[in-house]
Design a protein around this motif. Structure first.
Motif, PDB file in Angstrom:
ATOM      1  N   TYR A 279       0.826  -1.209   0.000  1.00  0.00           N
ATOM      2  CA  TYR A 279       0.000   0.000   0.000  1.00  0.00           C
ATOM      3  C   TYR A 279       0.861   1.261   0.000  1.00  0.00           C
ATOM      4  CZ  TYR A 279      -3.409   3.499   1.452  1.00  0.00           C
ATOM      5  OH  TYR A 279      -4.190   4.620   1.521  1.00  0.00           O
ATOM      6  N   ILE A 280       1.862   1.300   0.864  1.00  0.00           N
ATOM      7  CA  ILE A 280       2.701   2.498   0.961  1.00  0.00           C
ATOM      8  C   ILE A 280       3.551   2.673  -0.296  1.00  0.00           C
ATOM      9  CG2 ILE A 280       4.616   1.323   2.114  1.00  0.00           C
ATOM     10  CD1 ILE A 280       3.332   4.837   2.966  1.00  0.00           C
ATOM     11  N   SER A 281       3.912   1.565  -0.959  1.00  0.00           N
ATOM     12  CA  SER A 281       4.752   1.657  -2.158  1.00  0.00           C
ATOM     13  C   SER A 281       4.007   2.263  -3.344  1.00  0.00           C
ATOM     14  CB  SER A 281       5.281   0.278  -2.537  1.00  0.00           C
ATOM     15  OG  SER A 281       4.216  -0.573  -2.945  1.00  0.00           O
ATOM     16  N   LEU A 282       2.665   2.211  -3.338  1.00  0.00           N
ATOM     17  CA  LEU A 282       1.865   2.744  -4.440  1.00  0.00           C
ATOM     18  C   LEU A 282       1.541   4.224  -4.284  1.00  0.00           C
ATOM     19  CD1 LEU A 282      -0.615  -0.237  -4.888  1.00  0.00           C
ATOM     20  CD2 LEU A 282       1.193   0.441  -6.481  1.00  0.00           C
ATOM     21  N   ASP A 283       1.937   4.824  -3.177  1.00  0.00           N
ATOM     22  CA  ASP A 283       1.638   6.237  -2.928  1.00  0.00           C
ATOM     23  C   ASP A 283       2.508   7.109  -3.829  1.00  0.00           C
ATOM     24  OD1 ASP A 283       1.069   8.745  -1.961  1.00  0.00           O
ATOM     25  OD2 ASP A 283       1.233   8.193   0.152  1.00  0.00           O
ATOM     26  N   ARG A 284       1.904   7.808  -4.763  1.00  0.00           N
ATOM     27  CA  ARG A 284       2.646   8.636  -5.714  1.00  0.00           C
ATOM     28  C   ARG A 284       3.242   9.871  -5.066  1.00  0.00           C
ATOM     29  NH1 ARG A 284       4.077   6.386 -10.426  1.00  0.00           N
ATOM     30  NH2 ARG A 284       3.856   8.349 -11.557  1.00  0.00           N
ATOM     31  N   ASN A 285       2.797  10.211  -3.855  1.00  0.00           N
ATOM     32  CA  ASN A 285       3.398  11.338  -3.142  1.00  0.00           C
ATOM     33  C   ASN A 285       4.744  10.976  -2.518  1.00  0.00           C
ATOM     34  OD1 ASN A 285       1.184  13.099  -3.626  1.00  0.00           O
ATOM     35  ND2 ASN A 285       0.037  12.108  -1.971  1.00  0.00           N
ATOM     36  N   LEU A 286       5.088   9.702  -2.555  1.00  0.00           N
ATOM     37  CA  LEU A 286       6.358   9.233  -1.996  1.00  0.00           C
ATOM     38  C   LEU A 286       7.257   8.705  -3.117  1.00  0.00           C
ATOM     39  CD1 LEU A 286       5.000   7.361   1.154  1.00  0.00           C
ATOM     40  CD2 LEU A 286       5.956   9.664   1.044  1.00  0.00           C
ATOM     41  N   ARG A 287       7.306   9.443  -4.201  1.00  0.00           N
ATOM     42  CA  ARG A 287       8.089   8.992  -5.355  1.00  0.00           C
ATOM     43  C   ARG A 287       9.588   9.082  -5.117  1.00  0.00           C
ATOM     44  NH1 ARG A 287       5.595  11.650 -10.730  1.00  0.00           N
ATOM     45  NH2 ARG A 287       7.165  10.246 -11.643  1.00  0.00           N
ATOM     46  N   GLN A 288       9.994   9.730  -4.020  1.00  0.00           N
ATOM     47  CA  GLN A 288      11.423   9.755  -3.697  1.00  0.00           C
ATOM     48  C   GLN A 288      11.878   8.453  -3.048  1.00  0.00           C
ATOM     49  OE1 GLN A 288       9.010  11.440  -2.192  1.00  0.00           O
ATOM     50  NE2 GLN A 288       9.582  12.168  -0.148  1.00  0.00           N
ATOM     51  N   PHE A 289      10.943   7.531  -2.840  1.00  0.00           N
ATOM     52  CA  PHE A 289      11.258   6.214  -2.305  1.00  0.00           C
ATOM     53  C   PHE A 289      10.979   5.156  -3.371  1.00  0.00           C
ATOM     54  CE2 PHE A 289      10.578   8.764   1.422  1.00  0.00           C
ATOM     55  CZ  PHE A 289      11.461   8.265   2.370  1.00  0.00           C
ATOM     56  N   GLN A 290      11.874   4.181  -3.482  1.00  0.00           N
ATOM     57  CA  GLN A 290      11.681   3.061  -4.394  1.00  0.00           C
ATOM     58  C   GLN A 290      11.823   1.767  -3.599  1.00  0.00           C
ATOM     59  OE1 GLN A 290      10.968   2.636  -7.910  1.00  0.00           O
ATOM     60  NE2 GLN A 290      10.731   0.575  -7.074  1.00  0.00           N
ATOM     61  N   PHE A 291      10.765   0.966  -3.589  1.00  0.00           N
ATOM     62  CA  PHE A 291      10.785  -0.305  -2.869  1.00  0.00           C
ATOM     63  C   PHE A 291      11.401  -1.386  -3.761  1.00  0.00           C
ATOM     64  CE2 PHE A 291       8.024   2.112  -0.259  1.00  0.00           C
ATOM     65  CZ  PHE A 291       7.974   1.503   0.991  1.00  0.00           C
ATOM     66  N   VAL A 292      12.254  -2.187  -3.156  1.00  0.00           N
ATOM     67  CA  VAL A 292      13.005  -3.213  -3.879  1.00  0.00           C
ATOM     68  C   VAL A 292      12.911  -4.522  -3.099  1.00  0.00           C
ATOM     69  CG1 VAL A 292      15.231  -3.843  -4.869  1.00  0.00           C
ATOM     70  CG2 VAL A 292      14.591  -1.430  -4.679  1.00  0.00           C
ATOM     71  N   VAL A 293      12.778  -5.632  -3.829  1.00  0.00           N
ATOM     72  CA  VAL A 293      12.762  -6.958  -3.211  1.00  0.00           C
ATOM     73  C   VAL A 293      13.970  -7.740  -3.697  1.00  0.00           C
ATOM     74  CG1 VAL A 293      11.545  -9.148  -3.003  1.00  0.00           C
ATOM     75  CG2 VAL A 293      10.274  -7.026  -2.946  1.00  0.00           C
ATOM     76  N   MET A 294      14.706  -8.325  -2.751  1.00  0.00           N
ATOM     77  CA  MET A 294      15.851  -9.171  -3.058  1.00  0.00           C
ATOM     78  C   MET A 294      15.671 -10.529  -2.402  1.00  0.00           C
ATOM     79  SD  MET A 294      19.136  -6.657  -2.642  1.00  0.00           S
ATOM     80  CE  MET A 294      19.440  -5.350  -3.820  1.00  0.00           C
ATOM     81  N   THR A 295      16.098 -11.557  -3.081  1.00  0.00           N
ATOM     82  CA  THR A 295      16.016 -12.898  -2.499  1.00  0.00           C
ATOM     83  C   THR A 295      17.246 -13.245  -1.676  1.00  0.00           C
ATOM     84  OG1 THR A 295      16.921 -13.823  -4.553  1.00  0.00           O
ATOM     85  CG2 THR A 295      14.516 -13.740  -4.334  1.00  0.00           C
TER      86      THR A 295
END
Length: 456
Positions: A279-295
């Motif tokens: 939910y928080i990753s889809l917030d366009r007001n927080l475009r200075q953040f990029q969520f990343v998933v690593m295995t």
């Protein structure tokens, strides 16, 4: 007689066809040498440059054989080259690491940057051979592609192909088409998606189940916009894609998760960790953040300089090397917790760790050396001895020899000095003895004179 010969030839051809129909290990991958450029012509080639001692190359070998089987009949030749023997070929194509996979056709050379799986490598080769921009004839074709591509971005240009915006769009597609799909369509094909009064041309990106439009008045340029929007809300960091993320001037929220782990508890907690951040990753007001998933936790371990569990999460800025840790396990984070975490970073209330100080650089270098050494030891004992043990032994031997020589020279000098001191002492003793004798002579003579005087 001629009839028998014809029957015999038919039988031989049938046997050859039967033998070729049997899949054989390595039959789809050819070995090439330094004469490769003189014989390849205009044909497309997928070439793996490897080293016999490379552990990653050995892991790739069965996957690369699967690539050859998958691409058989597509017209793409699958080849490999031993870079330790074909040095001229490796130097020409600027091979710096192993394994390196290149798509080569005419003057075009594209480096594979994804995960080393048969599926990703095959997809890469097919994308390289295809046109960078594909046509869309109706909205149904777009929906079919969106249903198939749930983990990628998709760009669509709507308008005249002679417009200057399309020229920039085409240049961007040439750079990113290996990783992302680009399409073009006219207004009639997209009329269900657009209002009748829409001013063309328009560029859209479809990702995360949503559609976003390029705005030339707000966005700096189409190239920068595509470079930013090509990443989905929670981007899997596959292969070298992580290095592209580092180039963004954004705070990376890295989640280490293994949703396909054989350990059910790890898989369960990993899924909960990723779902909690959606939910928080889809917030366009927080475009200075990029969520990343690593295995793999290796990258995060190199940031915090220590082992981390799975799942785990940190916020990391690539330019400053400052990172922030969560106050609770990531699998227990809900939307409110994520909002508090992000807000603390924005308002600078959270304490950042790491940085680019001298002491931190030293710590990072020592940690990198230690982990690389252990990884080398686990992959190949022989290579560890050749690369680490023997050079360390030679260095220690050289230092020991130099110290012994310098110490021996100092000892010899000390002996010479002591010998010279003893000689000088002896000479001085002899001189003092003679001087004493000389001093005693006048006394005896004076005594003798005084005796004579007394007798007289």
């Amino acid at each position: 007689m001629a009839y028998k010969i014809k029957i015999w030839l038919c039988l031989v051809q049938l046997q050859v066809l039967m033998v070729n129909a049997i899949p054989r290990h390595g039959s789809y991958v050819m070995d090439i040498d330094d004469q490769f450029d003189s014989v390849r012509g205009d044909n497309p080639y997928l070439v793996e440059f490897y080293a016999p001692w490379c552990g990653h190359c050995k892991k790739l070998e069965p996957e690369y054989e699967k690539v050859g089987a998958k691409l058989d009949g597509t017209g793409i030749y699958i080849a490999k080259a031993d870079a330790t023997l074909m040095t001229r070929l490796a130097e020409k194509y600027k091979i710096r690491g192993f394994p390196t996979i290149l798509y080569i056709q005419k003057d075009r050379i594209v480096t594979f940057r994804g995960e080393r799986t048969a599926e990703d490598i095959s997809r890469f080769a097919i994308r390289c051979r295809s046109a960078p921009i594909s046509p869309l004839y109706n909205i149904g074709g777009l929906r079919d592609r969106l249903n198939k591509q749930t983990q990628d971005s998709l760009f669509v240009y709507v308008g005249d192909q002679h417009h200057h915006v399309y020229n920039e769009y085409r240049e961007v597609a040439n750079n990113f088409s290996v990783e992302i799909d680009f399409y073009h369509a006219d207004h009639s094909a997209m009329k269900e998606e657009l209002p009748a009064s829409a001013k063309l041309p328009l560029v859209f990106v479809y990702k995360d189940g949503r559609r976003y439009q390029f705005n030339p008045l707000q966005d700096s340029s189409l190239t920068d916009w595509v470079n930013e929007e090509r990443f989905i809300a929670i981007q899997p960091a596959k292969g070298a894609l992580y290095y592209d993320l580092l180039e963004l001037d954004k705070m990376l929220v890295i989640i280490v998760a293994q949703e396909n782990s054989k350990d059910r508890l790890v898989a369960k907690h990993s899924k909960r960790a990723v779902d909690g951040a959606k939910y928080i990753s889809l917030d366009r007001n927080l475009r200075q953040f990029q969520f990343v998933v690593m295995t793999s936790p290796q990258t995060v371990s190199s940031i915090v300089l220590g082992a981390v569990p799975v799942p785990y999460a940190i916020a990391f800025h690539p330019k400053t090397h400052i990172y922030y840790e969560l106050q609770k396990p990531v699998q227990e984070m809900d939307t409110a917790d994520w909002i508090d975490f992000i807000t603390g970073i924005i308002t600078e209330k959270s304490q950042g760790l790491g940085g680019k100080g001298y002491f931190r650089h030293l710590q990072r270098a020592l940690y990198g050396f230690a982990t690389s050494t252990l990884e080398l030891w686990s992959e190949s004992r022989v290579l560890f001895i050749v690369v680490v043990v023997i050079p360390m032994f030679v260095i220690c031997l050289v230092i020991y020899t130099l110290c012994c020589i310098s110490w021996g020279e100092e000892s010899d000098e000390m002996e010479d000095i002591s010998d010279a001191g003893e000689d000088e002492g002896e000479d001085e003793g002899e001189d003092e003895g003679e001087a004493d004798e000389d001093e005693q002579l006048p006394d005896t003579q004076s005594d003798e004179k005084s005796g004579h005087l007394k007798t007289e």
